[in-house]
Motif scaffolding. Sequence first.
Motif, PDB file in Angstrom:
ATOM      1  N   GLU A  24       0.694  -6.668   4.921  1.00 13.67           N
ATOM      2  CA  GLU A  24       0.799  -5.598   3.931  1.00 13.67           C
ATOM      3  C   GLU A  24       1.865  -4.594   4.331  1.00 13.67           C
ATOM      4  O   GLU A  24       1.917  -4.141   5.473  1.00 13.67           O
ATOM      5  N   GLY A  36       0.821  -1.192   0.000  1.00  9.40           N
ATOM      6  CA  GLY A  36       0.000   0.000   0.000  1.00  9.40           C
ATOM      7  C   GLY A  36       0.862   1.253   0.000  1.00  9.40           C
ATOM      8  O   GLY A  36       2.095   1.186   0.047  1.00  9.40           O
ATOM      9  N   VAL A  96       3.220  -0.898   3.759  1.00  3.05           N
ATOM     10  CA  VAL A  96       2.673   0.393   3.335  1.00  3.05           C
ATOM     11  C   VAL A  96       3.827   1.390   3.285  1.00  3.05           C
ATOM     12  O   VAL A  96       4.448   1.680   4.301  1.00  3.05           O
ATOM     13  N   SER A 144      -3.876  -0.524  -0.992  1.00  3.77           N
ATOM     14  CA  SER A 144      -4.465   0.456  -0.082  1.00  3.77           C
ATOM     15  C   SER A 144      -3.785   1.804  -0.238  1.00  3.77           C
ATOM     16  O   SER A 144      -2.652   1.897  -0.721  1.00  3.77           O
TER      17      SER A 144
END
Length: 349
Positions: A327, A4, A329, A27
């Motif tokens: 995830e 993300g 980011v 994201s």
Amino acid sequence: MRTGIVMTARPGLERLAARAEELGFSSFWVYDTPMVHGDPFVSLALCAESTSRIRLGIGVTSPALRSAPAAAAALSSLNALAPGRIICGVGTGNTARRTLGMRPAKTAELESFTAALQDLTAGRETAYREGTRTRSVRFLHAGGYVNVEDPVEFVVAAFGPKVAAVAGRLGTGLISFALHAPAVWSALGHARRSAAQAAGNSEKTHAYLISSLYVLADGEDRYGDEVKDAMGHIAVSALILAVENPAFRASLTPEEAGAVDRLLQLRGTTATDPDRHHTLYRNYLGRLTTEDRDLVVPSLVDTFGLVGTKDRIRQQIDALEQSGVDELVIQPVVDPEAEMAELARLLLP
């Protein structure tokens, strides 16, 4: 592992969110630090209108910033614009509070606030307290105003097992900042799972790591200016934390402690100045200035950045994934569009 993007709230951010979606990122997050950046709910509303698939996250809000009803209304309004795509990170407000010269919220406040948000955004009643007065509250006119049908994903910001256990009790996921040690993530996951099992909550949650990433070219200096420009915003945030948290400062090496002293000199303040927040957080999480580059000593690069060859970074990401991170980011700070395109080339299928 999914990837993300996180950015600071400002006008025009919706264009970058649309580009992130086009590139295939999972994201798009916006920080919630009112005295440093713009309003994340305003930015994400525009991002919601400019995108159709990418999930949109607040990274992170706090009980010390908004009441639960106000935060729930903002989240559920976003959920009406981007149904089922909203992620809400919740923390004690370490930075957001300190930029006001105040202390972060307590863990118990974090837990009750998050629980209230979970209830309200799902259309349930919850207890709302002001001082000694408590009343039950709920959305009175949900249809056409807010969306309480599609679920909002919640994640709690944790650096240690105590807050990770809060996530387990509430059935939320986890989010953390620049935490690159797989062993620490394993410990956070264990604390969350143990608390979740005791509370009878589901194990199906996600863990997010906010970080920086720089892939070295052959023969490139690991501690050169381009590396510092890519990850220095996180390194300087760690030095600021050392000013605010004496226990963290005590854990630093002499070279890192020297960088803390130089930071204070550059900002023209001291660790005991009650108004230090006026200058200490200048350009917080923004692109590193030339004068701040010397603050990023080699050990800070090693600790707070994912820096290395493509193969080495892949090994680091694989280790983090095995320890429970779902995830990664990344915050692009120098040239966001170009950096997102490069990240997509390196990390996305």
